[in-house]
Scaffold this motif. Structure first.
Motif, mmCIF file in Angstrom:
data_model
loop_
_atom_site.group_PDB
_atom_site.id
_atom_site.type_symbol
_atom_site.label_atom_id
_atom_site.label_comp_id
_atom_site.label_asym_id
_atom_site.label_seq_id
_atom_site.Cartn_x
_atom_site.Cartn_y
_atom_site.Cartn_z
ATOM 1 N N ALA A 1 -130.421 12.117 -88.272
ATOM 2 C CA ALA A 1 -129.707 11.742 -89.493
ATOM 3 C C ALA A 1 -130.432 12.259 -90.734
ATOM 4 C CB ALA A 1 -129.545 10.228 -89.567
ATOM 5 N N VAL A 2 -131.748 12.108 -90.774
ATOM 6 C CA VAL A 2 -132.528 12.581 -91.930
ATOM 7 C C VAL A 2 -132.358 14.086 -92.103
ATOM 8 C CG1 VAL A 2 -134.872 12.939 -92.783
ATOM 9 C CG2 VAL A 2 -134.207 10.707 -91.869
ATOM 10 N N VAL A 3 -132.381 14.818 -90.991
ATOM 11 C CA VAL A 3 -132.249 16.274 -91.057
ATOM 12 C C VAL A 3 -130.838 16.676 -91.462
ATOM 13 C CG1 VAL A 3 -132.264 18.394 -89.685
ATOM 14 C CG2 VAL A 3 -134.121 16.741 -89.442
ATOM 15 N N SER A 4 -129.823 16.092 -90.808
ATOM 16 C CA SER A 4 -128.443 16.514 -91.087
ATOM 17 C C SER A 4 -128.016 16.139 -92.498
ATOM 18 C CB SER A 4 -127.484 15.891 -90.065
ATOM 19 O OG SER A 4 -127.421 14.475 -90.212
ATOM 20 N N LEU A 5 -128.521 15.017 -93.016
ATOM 21 C CA LEU A 5 -128.165 14.585 -94.369
ATOM 22 C C LEU A 5 -129.073 15.199 -95.435
ATOM 23 C CD1 LEU A 5 -127.527 10.819 -93.530
ATOM 24 C CD2 LEU A 5 -125.796 12.535 -94.080
ATOM 25 N N GLU A 6 -130.071 15.968 -94.992
ATOM 26 C CA GLU A 6 -131.007 16.639 -95.903
ATOM 27 C C GLU A 6 -131.676 15.643 -96.851
ATOM 28 O OE1 GLU A 6 -129.716 20.330 -97.649
ATOM 29 O OE2 GLU A 6 -128.182 20.629 -96.114
ATOM 30 N N LEU A 7 -132.224 14.581 -96.265
ATOM 31 C CA LEU A 7 -132.897 13.546 -97.053
ATOM 32 C C LEU A 7 -134.356 13.955 -97.256
ATOM 33 C CD1 LEU A 7 -131.387 10.403 -95.276
ATOM 34 C CD2 LEU A 7 -130.589 11.542 -97.362
ATOM 35 N N GLU A 8 -134.580 14.802 -98.235
ATOM 36 C CA GLU A 8 -135.909 15.393 -98.430
ATOM 37 C C GLU A 8 -136.979 14.350 -98.693
ATOM 38 O OE1 GLU A 8 -136.097 18.678 -101.068
ATOM 39 O OE2 GLU A 8 -134.260 19.601 -100.318
ATOM 40 N N ASP A 9 -136.631 13.247 -99.334
ATOM 41 C CA ASP A 9 -137.618 12.202 -99.603
ATOM 42 C C ASP A 9 -138.170 11.594 -98.319
ATOM 43 O OD1 ASP A 9 -137.190 12.639 -102.253
ATOM 44 O OD2 ASP A 9 -135.992 10.840 -102.610
ATOM 45 N N SER A 10 -137.458 11.771 -97.209
ATOM 46 C CA SER A 10 -137.889 11.176 -95.942
ATOM 47 C C SER A 10 -138.469 12.196 -94.969
ATOM 48 C CB SER A 10 -136.705 10.453 -95.278
ATOM 49 O OG SER A 10 -136.305 9.334 -96.048
ATOM 50 N N TYR A 11 -138.635 13.439 -95.415
ATOM 51 C CA TYR A 11 -139.200 14.450 -94.516
ATOM 52 C C TYR A 11 -140.621 14.081 -94.099
ATOM 53 C CZ TYR A 11 -135.330 17.710 -95.425
ATOM 54 O OH TYR A 11 -134.102 18.327 -95.498
#
Length: 310
Positions: free
Chosen positions: A228-238
């Motif tokens: 989910a983090v990758v597909s939604l491009e949640l950079e703050d959670s990388y």
């Protein structure tokens, strides 16, 4: 000849409705109102079907009256809530800003036949009507249905979540996610809705959930949340993803995450892989991910690593 499933009288009325619907609006409305107030269920259903195709404001009072009448003894007079669901949908098409009372009855409809809930669709449509008719009341009622999963695909809870997110009510979604142990797949689906909320809240959830999943060795949750983090491009959670790669996870999960991050070819995620390649304990798995569909950026990372290990 009567249509299959209709009495000859009801079939005749259905045919009249079809003819009038494309011509005489006044006559069409008069017949619809007459049938809605009649005792022939099949004729009423034909009228509701015709109204669904051509909603007319003049039928609103008749629709409302029929809805309240059916709701008084729904399981006997409207088994499966077919007529009431049709009414709710037509009221929405008419702009049901005055129909919060109908929406409230709809969301409270629970009718069991042969051990199954047969009114779940009406509750889902009732939530949609209520969101339009009473937006201030809606989020409170929606919260009552976040565990209402009697229908397929988690309905009507799915509708409640979707509407809450669409209207910007992220607090109930966050509260549901953190208030108890959730099935990983359901939590991941709901998290995707939360992702439209405040960045700080999204980041807090990701960090906390990954920490808990690592402690419990819940690799299903780690996988789904990372996806989910990758597909939604949640950079703050990388950075949380880098934490997963640095933790004691299985080779299967580690290798999969390597492939997942490499497949994006995004600079921040490739930087995580390069740090893992040089400082991690499983460089071979990272190399496999980078070599799967090597881009120039990934080849540069491989070349730097090979230079250091000549």
């Amino acid at each position: 000849m009567a249509r299959r499933g209709l009495s000859s009288a009801a079939s005749a009325q259905a045919s009249r409705l079809k003819v009038l619907a494309v011509g005489d609006e006044k006559a069409f409305l008069k017949l619809v109102v007459e049938l809605l107030g009649g005792s022939d269920r099949l004729a009423r259903e034909a009228a509701l079907e015709a109204l669904a195709e051509r909603p007319l404001a003049g039928a609103r009072d008749g629709l409302r009256e029929l809805f309240f009448e059916l709701s008084a003894d729904g399981i006997k007079r409207d088994q499966g809530a077919i007529q009431r669901t049709s009414i709710v949908r037509t009221l929405r098409a008419l702009g049901g800003m005055r129909d919060a009372d109908v929406g409230m009855l709809a969301v409270d409809a629970r009718e069991i036949a042969f051990g199954e809930d047969i009114a779940w669709r009406l509750r889902a449509d009732g939530l949609m009507l209520l969101a339009e008719a009473s937006p201030d009341l809606f989020p409170y009622i929606a919260i009552e249905h976040l565990g209402d999963t009697d229908g397929p695909d988690g309905e009507p809870a799915n509708t409640a979540f979707q509407l809450l997110a669409g209207l910007g009510h992220y607090a109930p979604i966050y509260q549901w996610l953190i208030s108890g142990e959730r099935q990983p797949r359901a939590a991941a689906q709901v998290f995707e809705l939360l992702a439209g909320g405040p960045r700080e809240v999204v980041g807090r959830y990701v960090a906390s959930t990954i920490e808990t999943a690592l402690r419990k060795a819940d690799e299903t949750m780690l996988t789904l949340l990372s996806e989910a983090v990758v597909s939604l491009e949640l950079e703050d959670s990388y950075s949380a993803l880098e934490g997963v790669l640095s933790a004691k996870v299985s080779d299967e999960l580690y290798g999969y995450l390597g492939v997942l991050l490499a497949g994006t070819n995004r600079a921040p995620l490739l930087a995580i892989l390069e740090r893992q390649l040089h400082g991690g304990r499983r460089p071979k798995l990272i190399l496999e991910g980078l070599r799967m569909r090597t881009t120039p950026e990934q080849q540069a990372i491989i070349d730097r690593w090979e230079e250091d290990h000549d």
